[in-house]
Write a protein that holds these residues in place. Structure first.
Motif, PDB file in Angstrom:
ATOM      1  N   ILE A 135       0.887  -1.164   0.000  1.00  0.00           N
ATOM      2  CA  ILE A 135       0.000   0.000   0.000  1.00  0.00           C
ATOM      3  C   ILE A 135       0.925   1.214   0.000  1.00  0.00           C
ATOM      4  N   GLU A 136       1.062   1.824  -1.135  1.00  0.00           N
ATOM      5  CA  GLU A 136       2.024   2.911  -1.248  1.00  0.00           C
ATOM      6  C   GLU A 136       1.540   4.157  -0.519  1.00  0.00           C
ATOM      7  N   PRO A 137       2.458   5.000  -0.076  1.00  0.00           N
ATOM      8  CA  PRO A 137       2.076   6.199   0.684  1.00  0.00           C
ATOM      9  C   PRO A 137       1.139   7.096  -0.109  1.00  0.00           C
ATOM     10  N   PRO A 138       0.250   7.807   0.589  1.00  0.00           N
ATOM     11  CA  PRO A 138      -0.623   8.755  -0.114  1.00  0.00           C
ATOM     12  C   PRO A 138       0.190   9.877  -0.746  1.00  0.00           C
ATOM     13  N   GLU A 139      -0.368  10.460  -1.801  1.00  0.00           N
ATOM     14  CA  GLU A 139       0.365  11.476  -2.553  1.00  0.00           C
ATOM     15  C   GLU A 139       0.682  12.704  -1.720  1.00  0.00           C
ATOM     16  N   ASP A 140      -0.162  12.996  -0.723  1.00  0.00           N
ATOM     17  CA  ASP A 140       0.062  14.199   0.076  1.00  0.00           C
ATOM     18  C   ASP A 140       0.939  13.954   1.295  1.00  0.00           C
ATOM     19  N   GLY A 141       1.605  12.802   1.332  1.00  0.00           N
ATOM     20  CA  GLY A 141       2.537  12.511   2.405  1.00  0.00           C
ATOM     21  C   GLY A 141       1.990  11.546   3.427  1.00  0.00           C
ATOM     22  N   GLY A 142       2.875  11.064   4.298  1.00  0.00           N
ATOM     23  CA  GLY A 142       2.497  10.075   5.287  1.00  0.00           C
ATOM     24  C   GLY A 142       2.709   8.667   4.772  1.00  0.00           C
ATOM     25  N   TRP A 143       2.077   7.708   5.416  1.00  0.00           N
ATOM     26  CA  TRP A 143       2.226   6.312   5.019  1.00  0.00           C
ATOM     27  C   TRP A 143       1.112   5.503   5.663  1.00  0.00           C
ATOM     28  N   TYR A 144       1.051   4.202   5.288  1.00  0.00           N
ATOM     29  CA  TYR A 144       0.064   3.287   5.850  1.00  0.00           C
ATOM     30  C   TYR A 144       0.769   2.207   6.664  1.00  0.00           C
ATOM     31  N   TRP A 145       0.409   2.138   7.952  1.00  0.00           N
ATOM     32  CA  TRP A 145       0.741   0.990   8.777  1.00  0.00           C
ATOM     33  C   TRP A 145      -0.435   0.038   8.727  1.00  0.00           C
ATOM     34  N   GLN A 163      -3.660   5.203   8.235  1.00  0.00           N
ATOM     35  CA  GLN A 163      -2.885   6.274   7.597  1.00  0.00           C
ATOM     36  C   GLN A 163      -2.277   7.158   8.674  1.00  0.00           C
ATOM     37  N   PHE A 164      -0.969   7.400   8.572  1.00  0.00           N
ATOM     38  CA  PHE A 164      -0.232   8.232   9.520  1.00  0.00           C
ATOM     39  C   PHE A 164       0.397   9.414   8.801  1.00  0.00           C
ATOM     40  N   TRP A 165       0.571  10.503   9.543  1.00  0.00           N
ATOM     41  CA  TRP A 165       1.350  11.634   9.065  1.00  0.00           C
ATOM     42  C   TRP A 165       2.689  11.657   9.795  1.00  0.00           C
ATOM     43  N   TYR A 166       3.669  12.307   9.182  1.00  0.00           N
ATOM     44  CA  TYR A 166       4.998  12.434   9.789  1.00  0.00           C
ATOM     45  C   TYR A 166       5.414  13.885   9.764  1.00  0.00           C
ATOM     46  N   GLY A 167       5.820  14.399  10.935  1.00  0.00           N
ATOM     47  CA  GLY A 167       6.203  15.797  11.034  1.00  0.00           C
ATOM     48  C   GLY A 167       7.651  16.082  10.725  1.00  0.00           C
ATOM     49  N   GLY A 168       8.477  15.034  10.640  1.00  0.00           N
ATOM     50  CA  GLY A 168       9.882  15.222  10.295  1.00  0.00           C
ATOM     51  C   GLY A 168      10.757  15.659  11.439  1.00  0.00           C
ATOM     52  N   GLY A 169      10.242  15.568  12.684  1.00  0.00           N
ATOM     53  CA  GLY A 169      11.006  16.074  13.814  1.00  0.00           C
ATOM     54  C   GLY A 169      11.609  15.019  14.711  1.00  0.00           C
ATOM     55  N   ASP A 173       7.842  11.678  15.926  1.00  0.00           N
ATOM     56  CA  ASP A 173       7.077  12.833  15.465  1.00  0.00           C
ATOM     57  C   ASP A 173       6.141  12.392  14.342  1.00  0.00           C
ATOM     58  N   PHE A 174       5.123  11.614  14.716  1.00  0.00           N
ATOM     59  CA  PHE A 174       4.136  11.149  13.751  1.00  0.00           C
ATOM     60  C   PHE A 174       2.817  10.966  14.475  1.00  0.00           C
ATOM     61  N   GLY A 175       1.744  10.800  13.709  1.00  0.00           N
ATOM     62  CA  GLY A 175       0.438  10.633  14.316  1.00  0.00           C
ATOM     63  C   GLY A 175      -0.546   9.981  13.379  1.00  0.00           C
ATOM     64  N   TRP A 176      -1.551   9.338  13.983  1.00  0.00           N
ATOM     65  CA  TRP A 176      -2.602   8.672  13.215  1.00  0.00           C
ATOM     66  C   TRP A 176      -3.538   9.710  12.604  1.00  0.00           C
ATOM     67  N   GLU A 177      -4.015   9.389  11.399  1.00  0.00           N
ATOM     68  CA  GLU A 177      -4.925  10.294  10.700  1.00  0.00           C
ATOM     69  C   GLU A 177      -6.278   9.660  10.402  1.00  0.00           C
ATOM     70  N   SER A 178      -6.305   8.423   9.872  1.00  0.00           N
ATOM     71  CA  SER A 178      -7.575   7.830   9.461  1.00  0.00           C
ATOM     72  C   SER A 178      -7.415   6.332   9.245  1.00  0.00           C
TER      73      SER A 178
END
Length: 383
Positions: A135-145, A163-169, A173-178
């Protein structure tokens, strides 16, 4: 893309060792039972490393033929006897002599290792030259666990995906989205589609999937950092795209906002599987940060309540006093593989796994053994 290599006679998935235990009758009821023999039983447990399974995956990983390490470690038994082992973050080969990974080794967010008879095969997306996550990462960034899944009645593999986002810090530095559902062809493992799942309640609906009677129960975690809570929903049948109902404490509700906390102290990944006339819940104890304890609970219905049976295993790798002698090492996300259960009267033997990692990611390249699942043989005697 697939990478295959034969492995030993103790191969997992060659023939699934499934105990012939029917789901408790309460699984079909709108008002769950609070009475069963399981919660009244005197339960004793013992556990040891499942040396054969650990050796099989270690040998395959050391070969560098494909998968060399990963986490999550869910398993989906298929109707034809194969087993799909589901991994989230994944390292691919090669592996250097001496047990190190090259810094340029491919790193994916999700993959399969398929067990078929005496052979393990790694399945990824992309090409041989450029492997990619299934499951490739979404186009707007992040990834799927990925989370747990099942083979539905139509034959497709249904897999929950977060779907998770990554803040780069930094490392955390990441969080669940959906929440999402990925469906795969069981023969080619092609991703057929990726659809949305309920996400409005803030619950990550991917911790465990339990088919029981007419329903499939979907377990999730409300992750507040130091505090984590168990939630449960269900669908009729095995198609997770069907309408969901959520346990609201005393009834099933169509309103996701009414989902109720059943208990605290669970990990992001755990298991709730039918056992005897009730249910066995296994999880890392998250009442303590980075605990080494895997604990068990029993209940009479998929919604509990769940009564503790104590610590069933202590993960020996954890911390400065652990088997690595390294304060950076931690373990997480223990759960059962009930398709590997065997039973003899009131004695049950099953397999559970957990993951091992390091707070210092460079150590995962210096020692391939760290970032691999551990396999435990757990015995339970009911009196």
């Amino acid at each position: 893309m697939r990478y295959a290599r034969a492995f030993g006679a103790a191969a997992v998935g060659a023939t699934a060792l499934v105990a012939a235990i029917a789901a408790p009758a309460s699984a079909d009821n709108d008002r769950p039972s609070t009475r069963c023999d399981l919660v009244d039983a005197d339960i004793t447990t013992s556990a040891t490393v499942h040396a054969d399974l650990e050796a099989d995956f270690a040998d395959y990983g050391d070969s560098g033929a494909g998968w060399t390490g990963g986490d999550s470690t869910y398993s989906i038994p298929l109707a034809d006897g194969r087993t799909v082992w589901v991994f989230s973050d994944t390292f691919l080969g090669p592996v250097h002599e001496g047990g190190t990974r090259p810094l340029e080794t491919p790193f994916l967010n999700n993959s399969f290792v398929v067990s078929d008879g005496g052979t393990l095969t790694t399945v990824t997306g992309g090409t041989d030259e450029n492997p990619a996550s299934l499951i490739e990462p979404p186009e707007d960034g992040g990834w799927y666990w990925v989370g747990d899944g099942l083979q539905a009645d139509d034959g497709t593999i249904q897999l929950t995906a977060l779907q998770f986002w990554y803040g780069g810090g930094g490392a955390f530095d990441f969080g669940w989205e959906s929440n999402h559902l990925a469906r795969f062809d069981p023969d080619t493992f092609e991703l057929l589609d990726l659809t949305d799942l309920p996400s409005e309640s803030g619950v990550q609906w991917a911790s465990w999937i339990e088919p029981a009677g007419r329903y499939t129960y979907i377990y999730g975690v409300e992750d507040l950092g130091a505090e984590k809570y168990l939630h449960v929903a269900r669908v009729r049948g095995t198609d997770l795209t069907q309408p969901w109902r959520f346990w609201a404490g005393n009834r099933w509700s169509w309103d996701e906002s009414r989902t109720t906390r059943l208990m605290d102290g669970v990990a992001n990944e755990y298991s709730v599987a039918a056992l005897a006339d009730g249910y066995l819940l296994l999880t890392q104890d998250t009442h303590e940060i980075f605990s080494r304890n895997i604990v068990g609970y029993v209940g009479c219905s998929p919604t509990g309540p769940f009564e503790p049976i104590g610590t069933v295993y202590e993960m020996p790798e954890v911390g400065a006093g652990g088997s690595y002698g390294n304060p950076n090492i931690f373990a997480y996300n223990a759960h059962e593989h009930p398709e590997l259960r065997t039973a003899d009267d009131d004695s049950f033997t099953t397999v559970l796994t957990y993951n091992v990692n390091s707070f210092d990611s460079s150590e995962l390249y210096e020692d391939v053994t760290i970032y691999r699942p551990r396999f435990v043989e757990l015995s339970l005697d009911l009196e």
